[in-house]
Design a protein around this motif. Structure first.
Motif, PDB file in Angstrom:
ATOM      1  N   ASN A  64      13.981  -0.739  -3.287  1.00 13.47           N
ATOM      2  CA  ASN A  64      13.674  -0.244  -4.625  1.00 13.47           C
ATOM      3  C   ASN A  64      14.987   0.103  -5.314  1.00 13.47           C
ATOM      4  OD1 ASN A  64      10.808  -0.361  -4.320  1.00 13.47           O
ATOM      5  ND2 ASN A  64      10.911   1.485  -3.075  1.00 13.47           N
ATOM      6  N   SER A  70      10.358  -0.271   0.609  1.00 15.29           N
ATOM      7  CA  SER A  70       8.962  -0.493   0.256  1.00 15.29           C
ATOM      8  C   SER A  70       8.256  -1.115   1.461  1.00 15.29           C
ATOM      9  CB  SER A  70       8.891  -1.457  -0.927  1.00 15.29           C
ATOM     10  OG  SER A  70       9.428  -2.718  -0.536  1.00 15.29           O
ATOM     11  N   GLU A  71       6.979  -1.396   1.303  1.00 16.75           N
ATOM     12  CA  GLU A  71       6.244  -2.079   2.374  1.00 16.75           C
ATOM     13  C   GLU A  71       6.851  -3.460   2.611  1.00 16.75           C
ATOM     14  OE1 GLU A  71       2.036  -4.271   3.278  1.00 16.75           O
ATOM     15  OE2 GLU A  71       1.995  -2.670   1.778  1.00 16.75           O
TER      16      GLU A  71
END
Length: 139
Positions: A64, A70-71
């Motif tokens: 990010n 993030s996933e």
């Protein structure tokens, strides 16, 4: 000494591929690979590795903007770990923030379509990841 590189822009539907080398400091997009929920055809990956015999494999790490993960970051790490585990290749993760954005901009500058479903930018993003690594690792 690293001479030949292979880079992947990991995605859940497509995985961008680029090849490059340190002698001419150049990178080229290759045909993207299809993935099913992030799982590639490992036979295609093996074929690429045999063809290019890279000294180093780069995998884009989608962070990010605030550098948090993030996933998709976790899935890209898992993909990188599997590349290393299955094939014994040296793998390095590369911050790929904005590479997909830059790739889309490049397509638009060339008069391309915004229909990224039919004109995927994944391999352009992989090439940008590889070029970024080359710039950061100048002799």
């Amino acid at each position: 000494m690293i001479k030949t590189l292979l880079a992947f822009d990991y995605g859940t539907k497509n995985i961008g591929v680029a090849s490059g080398q340190t002698i001419t400091r150049s990178a080229n997009s290759q045909a993207p690979l299809k993935a099913k929920d992030g799982i590639p055809d490992w036979n295609q990956i093996e074929k690429l590795l045999k063809e290019w015999q890279p000294d180093l494999v780069l995998v884009g790490l989608p962070l990010n903007m605030d550098e948090s993960e993030s996933e998709l970051s976790a899935r890209a790490r898992k993909f990188a770990n599997r590349l290393h585990g299955r094939f014994g290749v040296k793998v390095e993760l590369v911050d790929e923030r904005l590479s997909s954005f830059e790739a889309k901009s490049e397509v638009m500058e060339r008069g391309g379509s915004r229909d990224y479903k039919h004109n995927p930018v994944d391999s352009i993003a992989a090439r940008l990841i590889l070029e970024s690594w080359l710039k950061q690792n100048q002799p």
